[in-house]
Every structure is written in C-alpha cells, then in structure tokens.
Design a protein around this motif. Structure first.
Motif, PDB file in Angstrom:
ATOM      1  N   SER A  42       2.016   4.590  -0.539  1.00  0.00           N
ATOM      2  CA  SER A  42       1.523   5.895  -0.993  1.00  0.00           C
ATOM      3  C   SER A  42       0.272   6.300  -0.211  1.00  0.00           C
ATOM      4  O   SER A  42      -0.481   5.446   0.271  1.00  0.00           O
ATOM      5  CB  SER A  42       1.216   5.861  -2.489  1.00  0.00           C
ATOM      6  N   GLU A  43       0.069   7.605  -0.102  1.00  0.00           N
ATOM      7  CA  GLU A  43      -1.133   8.110   0.580  1.00  0.00           C
ATOM      8  C   GLU A  43      -2.393   7.595  -0.104  1.00  0.00           C
ATOM      9  O   GLU A  43      -3.384   7.290   0.554  1.00  0.00           O
ATOM     10  CB  GLU A  43      -1.115   9.635   0.610  1.00  0.00           C
ATOM     11  N   LYS A  44      -2.337   7.487  -1.427  1.00  0.00           N
ATOM     12  CA  LYS A  44      -3.486   6.984  -2.193  1.00  0.00           C
ATOM     13  C   LYS A  44      -3.809   5.546  -1.792  1.00  0.00           C
ATOM     14  O   LYS A  44      -4.970   5.193  -1.546  1.00  0.00           O
ATOM     15  CB  LYS A  44      -3.172   7.068  -3.695  1.00  0.00           C
ATOM     16  N   ASP A  45      -2.784   4.696  -1.685  1.00  0.00           N
ATOM     17  CA  ASP A  45      -3.014   3.296  -1.318  1.00  0.00           C
ATOM     18  C   ASP A  45      -3.472   3.165   0.144  1.00  0.00           C
ATOM     19  O   ASP A  45      -4.313   2.326   0.453  1.00  0.00           O
ATOM     20  CB  ASP A  45      -1.758   2.457  -1.562  1.00  0.00           C
ATOM     21  N   ILE A  46      -2.937   4.009   1.027  1.00  0.00           N
ATOM     22  CA  ILE A  46      -3.396   3.996   2.418  1.00  0.00           C
ATOM     23  C   ILE A  46      -4.866   4.402   2.479  1.00  0.00           C
ATOM     24  O   ILE A  46      -5.671   3.767   3.164  1.00  0.00           O
ATOM     25  CB  ILE A  46      -2.520   4.908   3.301  1.00  0.00           C
ATOM     26  N   SER A  47      -5.241   5.434   1.736  1.00  0.00           N
ATOM     27  CA  SER A  47      -6.641   5.887   1.711  1.00  0.00           C
ATOM     28  C   SER A  47      -7.572   4.805   1.179  1.00  0.00           C
ATOM     29  O   SER A  47      -8.667   4.613   1.715  1.00  0.00           O
ATOM     30  CB  SER A  47      -6.783   7.150   0.858  1.00  0.00           C
ATOM     31  N   LYS A  48      -7.133   4.105   0.124  1.00  0.00           N
ATOM     32  CA  LYS A  48      -7.961   3.016  -0.420  1.00  0.00           C
ATOM     33  C   LYS A  48      -8.161   1.919   0.616  1.00  0.00           C
ATOM     34  O   LYS A  48      -9.268   1.400   0.791  1.00  0.00           O
ATOM     35  CB  LYS A  48      -7.330   2.432  -1.701  1.00  0.00           C
ATOM     36  N   LEU A  49      -7.098   1.561   1.325  1.00  0.00           N
ATOM     37  CA  LEU A  49      -7.198   0.538   2.364  1.00  0.00           C
ATOM     38  C   LEU A  49      -8.135   0.995   3.481  1.00  0.00           C
ATOM     39  O   LEU A  49      -9.020   0.251   3.915  1.00  0.00           O
ATOM     40  CB  LEU A  49      -5.818   0.208   2.935  1.00  0.00           C
ATOM     41  N   LEU A  50      -7.959   2.219   3.949  1.00  0.00           N
ATOM     42  CA  LEU A  50      -8.804   2.728   5.033  1.00  0.00           C
ATOM     43  C   LEU A  50     -10.264   2.815   4.608  1.00  0.00           C
ATOM     44  O   LEU A  50     -11.169   2.594   5.417  1.00  0.00           O
ATOM     45  CB  LEU A  50      -8.293   4.084   5.519  1.00  0.00           C
TER      46      LEU A  50
END
Length: 165
Positions: A42-50
């Motif tokens: 998910s975009e949310k999980d990618i953003s959290k990782l970044l």
C-alpha cells in the motif's frame, strides 16, 4: 543461514500477502544473496518505510554510482554462468545485488530507488569457509557485504536485500 544478524534487522517483522523469498548460496562463485520481495504494498506502508529511511543514502536505478555485484552473471538453463570481464574497469561506489534470480535489469530501472543501509569491503566467512575474491568485482570490492531496501512506488514493490561476496 549465516548472515550477520544486523544485516537482516531491516527486514519486516510482518509480511503482506504477496511475498517472494529468494535465497542464493553460490559459495563457489563467492556470492550469497537473500531477497524478500513484497508485492502490491500500500502507498501508506511505502510512505512509512520511506519515512524510516529518510536519513539513508539512496540511488535511483541506472545511477552511475551503483556498483552491480556480478553484473556479468547470466542464468542459462537454471544455472549461473559468469563470462569473463575486465573487472578493473568497473565503476561505482555503492554495491547492490544484480537481482538476476528475481528479475533482470532492476538496477537499471529508473523507477527503483536503492536505499543502502550498510556496505563495506571486508573479507567474510560463511559456514566456516572464508569466501574467496570475487573476480567480477573491481580491486577495492573483491569482498564485501551490502544490505538495504529497493523501492518501486509505481509497481508497489519493496525488495529487502542482503548480499555477501
């Protein structure tokens, strides 16, 4: 597996539903890889990782500073082959795997960002054997370890990796 513990600390504790795990133990080629690939993140999980990686140096795919480990490797009928190359001419200061056992050409894909958490060029031991020099790498990178994360926001893929040579 005998990877140093700190080299896999960045791997996720929980996984999504679409995951590939790729392990290559090519001791005879002085090359060991572990990739954990998450798909449709998910975009949310990618953003959290970044956000967690915001202080980590990163390179875009096709960046000339990327030094591709075993760039010359080819897989023919399921077996790796390493055509001879002049490794003295290889450039780059940021080693990353060639990811050939997952998907060819990732390191040249401009949609990938490679976050390198750690890399060094120290000689390593694996399963009580000292790994020999990697003939496919330049003089100052005949041995080493690299670990990090590759992110493709467009395809919603994340690759966690560790490579030892």
């Amino acid at each position: 597996m005998n990877f140093p513990k700190e080299s896999t600390d960045h791997f996720p504790q929980r996984l999504g539903s679409e995951v590939d795990i790729i392990y290559n133990e090519g001791i005879e080629n002085n090359n060991l890889n572990l990739y954990l690939v998450e798909h449709n993140v998910s975009e949310k999980d990618i953003s959290k990782l970044l956000n967690r990686l915001k202080d980590t140096k990163y390179y875009s795919g096709s960046d000339k500073n990327l030094l591709i480990i075993n760039r010359n490797e080819k897989i023919i009928e399921g077996f790796s082959e390493f055509p001879k190359i002049d490794s003295a001419n290889l450039q780059g200061d940021a080693p990353v795997p060639n990811f050939i056992s997952y998907k060819k050409g990732i390191y040249a894909d401009p949609n990938y960002e490679f976050y390198i958490i750690h890399t060094d060029n120290k000689e390593r031991q694996f399963k009580n054997e000292i790994l020999g020099e990697n003939a496919s790498m330049p003089f100052n990178w005949k041995h080493g370890i690299t670990y990090g994360v590759a992110v493709n926001k467009l395809e919603k893929d994340i690759i966690y990796w560790v490579a030892v040579w």
